[in-house]
Write an enzyme that holds these catalytic residues in place. Structure first.
Site, PDB file in Angstrom:
ATOM      1  N   ARG A  82       4.730 -12.907  16.795  1.00 53.36           N
ATOM      2  CA  ARG A  82       4.843 -12.849  18.005  1.00 53.36           C
ATOM      3  C   ARG A  82       3.842 -13.699  18.860  1.00 53.36           C
ATOM      4  O   ARG A  82       4.120 -14.000  20.008  1.00 53.36           O
ATOM      5  CB  ARG A  82       4.692 -11.396  18.518  1.00 53.36           C
ATOM      6  CG  ARG A  82       3.431 -10.684  18.109  1.00 53.36           C
ATOM      7  CD  ARG A  82       3.643  -9.330  18.026  1.00 53.36           C
ATOM      8  NE  ARG A  82       4.098  -8.726  16.760  1.00 53.36           N
ATOM      9  CZ  ARG A  82       4.010  -7.538  16.564  1.00 53.36           C
ATOM     10  NH1 ARG A  82       3.980  -6.670  17.232  1.00 53.36           N
ATOM     11  NH2 ARG A  82       4.666  -7.389  15.250  1.00 53.36           N
ATOM     12  N   LYS A  88      -1.753  -9.163   3.308  1.00 50.63           N
ATOM     13  CA  LYS A  88      -0.768  -8.465   2.775  1.00 50.63           C
ATOM     14  C   LYS A  88      -1.214  -8.056   1.289  1.00 50.63           C
ATOM     15  O   LYS A  88      -1.946  -8.701   0.869  1.00 50.63           O
ATOM     16  CB  LYS A  88       0.496  -9.407   2.764  1.00 50.63           C
ATOM     17  CG  LYS A  88       1.010  -9.567   4.412  1.00 50.63           C
ATOM     18  CD  LYS A  88       2.191 -10.388   4.122  1.00 50.63           C
ATOM     19  CE  LYS A  88       2.841 -10.689   5.375  1.00 50.63           C
ATOM     20  NZ  LYS A  88       3.503  -9.539   6.170  1.00 50.63           N
TER      21      LYS A  88
HETATM   22  N1  BES Z   1       6.448 -12.223   8.641  1.00 47.27           N
HETATM   23  C1  BES Z   1       6.155 -10.769   8.794  1.00 47.27           C
HETATM   24  C2  BES Z   1       7.350 -10.033   8.810  1.00 47.27           C
HETATM   25  C3  BES Z   1       8.457  -9.928   7.512  1.00 47.27           C
HETATM   26  C4  BES Z   1       8.530  -8.694   6.864  1.00 47.27           C
HETATM   27  C5  BES Z   1       9.421 -10.843   7.359  1.00 47.27           C
HETATM   28  C6  BES Z   1       9.286  -8.613   5.718  1.00 47.27           C
HETATM   29  C7  BES Z   1       9.927 -10.858   6.251  1.00 47.27           C
HETATM   30  C8  BES Z   1      10.055  -9.570   5.359  1.00 47.27           C
HETATM   31  C9  BES Z   1       5.316 -10.549   9.989  1.00 47.27           C
HETATM   32  O1  BES Z   1       4.513 -11.709  10.086  1.00 47.27           O
HETATM   33  C10 BES Z   1       4.685  -9.335   9.752  1.00 47.27           C
HETATM   34  O2  BES Z   1       3.712  -9.277   9.013  1.00 47.27           O
HETATM   35  N2  BES Z   1       4.814  -8.222  10.456  1.00 47.27           N
HETATM   36  C11 BES Z   1       4.115  -6.952  10.270  1.00 47.27           C
HETATM   37  C12 BES Z   1       3.798  -6.480  11.628  1.00 47.27           C
HETATM   38  C13 BES Z   1       2.771  -5.456  11.726  1.00 47.27           C
HETATM   39  C14 BES Z   1       1.405  -5.890  11.159  1.00 47.27           C
HETATM   40  C15 BES Z   1       2.520  -5.025  13.016  1.00 47.27           C
HETATM   41  C16 BES Z   1       5.195  -6.037   9.726  1.00 47.27           C
HETATM   42  O3  BES Z   1       6.126  -6.104   9.838  1.00 47.27           O
HETATM   43  O4  BES Z   1       4.446  -5.247   8.779  1.00 47.27           O
HETATM   44 MN    MN Z   2       2.766 -11.276   9.263  1.00 45.30          MN
END
Ligand code: BES
Ligand code: MN
Ligand code: ZN
Length: 485
Positions: free
Chosen positions: A340, A266
């Site tokens: 997931r 990230k």
């Molecule tokens: N934990 C994150 C989602 C999240 C984002 C929670 C902002 C709280 C605040 C999750 O694991 C994630 O990184 N999701 C990705 C999925 C994508 C890579 C398909 C996302 O939402 O960007």
């Molecule tokens: Mn994630």
């Protein structure tokens, strides 16, 4: 903190809180003459008319407390449990900040059922006592705690107040776990917290460690956790309120104790907030404690697949094909879509342990924040009557929840050419394809998925809630468990 219920204001108090509706003459029979006169004067001057608008008066020698806080409850018709919770919570939080330790509340209930209103008041007050500065030292430390809360109310409402206190305290436990930084809350420690809850409330507990997960074939959670020195755990709390021969409702909460994104790392801005990516798991632990105390006649399994998602030479990679406890294979396109994957094994394990209905909750996608903001929890379901029951329960509990569709067309977005399923469906409909992925692991039983990525956390403080973990939707889930009894 001690909570009392009395028919009138008695004791040595720092503040008395009185709420008034803008369109109803206050009934102040339980209050002393001095307070009645002051409240009436404030009302005549047009003070405390809007919801949460308040006026403070310092009593003289003859007052029942040091301060009087008169707070607006708005219009009777608009006064719901959410307003009740926020009103009591903001008054308590405000006064606590001023150093008050002993408070009394004389609050009207409007058109609400008296039990619902006082439960909400108690919840709001308990939620407002939540301490965020736990790692502050010396003069940065704020030792401002409530010692005593007195409700000016009828005796027969004691049980409803007690219920509100139990729910508030369970939510605060969940918030504390979620707020802990990832160096203080990794999978093994989260398992210890769950074990403590089990010991306190007589629940069954077990947690599978890395060896047991390997032996049992939990390939999905192992893949997500393999990049971290903190090994994963599959945490289980079991509440039996209906007898061993009865089916279980499974509550499965995402327990990613830190989500760096892994190899698909990230951006650094805001990454620290991903210490709360185990909020779903924390909520489950809090809810299980509440159930252990309230003892509904139903069996509930609380499951928290806990892992840390880190980049390292042992980490899983984009392109990897991984197995699952269920048997399906996952092609990993993005290691940041890890929630997931851990939930896949969590959902399968819940069914293996006897769950015939499932609810999962997870800070799963950024996309749900785009769709619903920080206001509403995203709801998905495979069985409409079951989902409708959840939605009406949320509405009655005063918590925002909104359903998004799971049309079969979305399934095409997650078809893999080399394996059974890919772990991301691309940018479009991100929350829906994530939910569609989870559905593959529910074995066709009634299932609800709650995406709490937008609601688990408040970025700024609110009058009734500290910045950080919110505990939102816990109250609804407790009521929902009771609705399934
Ligand atoms: N934990 C994150 C989602 C999240 C984002 C929670 C902002 C709280 C605040 C999750 O694991 C994630 O990184 N999701 C990705 C999925 C994508 C890579 C398909 C996302 O939402 O960007
Ligand atoms: Mn994630
Ligand atoms: Zn995540």
């Amino acid at each position: 903190m001690q909570i009392r219920v009395e028919n009138s204001v008695v004791g040595d108090l720092d503040a008395l809180v009185v709420a008034i509706f803008s369109d109803e003459t206050p009934v102040l029979t339980t209050l002393d003459n001095k307070t009645r006169e002051l409240v009436e004067r404030i009302k005549a001057l047009g003070g405390a008319t809007k919801l949460m608008e308040s006026e403070t008066v310092i009593y003289g020698e003859d007052g029942p407390a040091k301060r009087l806080l008169v707070i607006g409850a708005g219009k009777v018709a608009d006064f719901g449990v959410a307003a009740a919770r926020n009103l009591a919570g903001s008054a308590a939080r405000n006064l606590r900040k001023k150093g008050a330790k002993k408070l009394a509340f004389a609050l009207p209930t409007g058109n609400l059922k008296a039990e619902s209103a006082v439960q909400a008041f108690a919840e709001g007050i308990i939620l407002s006592t939540f301490e965020t500065g736990v790692y502050r030292t010396g003069e940065n430390k704020e030792e401002k705690n409530l010692e005593e809360v007195l409700f000016v109310s009828e005796d027969n409402l004691k049980a409803a107040i007690e219920r509100g206190v139990i729910i508030g305290e369970g939510a605060n436990l969940a918030r504390r776990l979620a707020n802990e930084p990832a160096n203080q809350m990794y999978p093994a420690l989260l398992a210890e917290e769950a074990q403590k809850v089990a010991e306190q409330t007589g629940l069954e507990f077990h947690a599978l460690n890395k060896e047991q997960l390997t032996e049992g074939g939990f390939k999905a959670i192992l893949a997500v956790g393999q990049g971290s020195i903190h090994e994963p755990r599959m945490i289980v709390l079991k509440y039996n309120g209906a007898g061993e021969d009865q089916p279980y409702l499974g509550l499965v909460g995402k327990g990613v104790t830190f989500d760096s994104g892994g190899i698909s790392i990230k951006p650094s801005e805001g990454m620290g907030d991903m210490k709360m990516d185990m909020s779903g798991g924390a909520w489950v632990i809090g809810i299980m404690r509440i159930l252990g105390q309230l003892k509904p006649k139903i069996n509930v399994l609380g499951i928290v697949p806990a892992a840390e998602n880190m980049p390292s030479s042992t980490a899983y990679r984009p392109g990897d094909i991984i197995g699952t406890l269920e048997g399906k294979t996952i092609e990993v396109l993005n290691t940041d879509a890890e929630g997931r994957i851990v939930l896949a094994d969590g959902l399968t394990y819940a069914r293996k342990l006897g769950a015939t209905k499932l609810v999962d909750l997870a800070t799963l996608t950024g996309a749900v924040v785009v769709a619903l903001g920080h206001t509403a929890t995203g709801v998905f379901g495979s069985d409409q009557p079951f989902t409708d029951l959840f939605l009406t329960t949320a509405q009655e509990a005063g918590e925002r929840a909104w359903q998004l569709p799971l049309f079969p067309e979305y399934r095409e977005q997650i078809t893999s050419t080399v394996g059974d399923i890919v772990n991301t469906g691309g940018r479009s409909a991100g929350s829906i394809t994530a939910a569609t992925f989870l559905k593959e692991f529910t074995g066709g039983v009634p299932w609800i998925h709650l995406d709490i990525a937008g609601t688990a956390y408040t970025e700024g403080e609110k009058p009734y809630l500290a910045k950080g973990s919110s505990g939102q939707i816990i109250r609804t889930l407790v009521d929902f468990v009771f609705a399934n009894c």
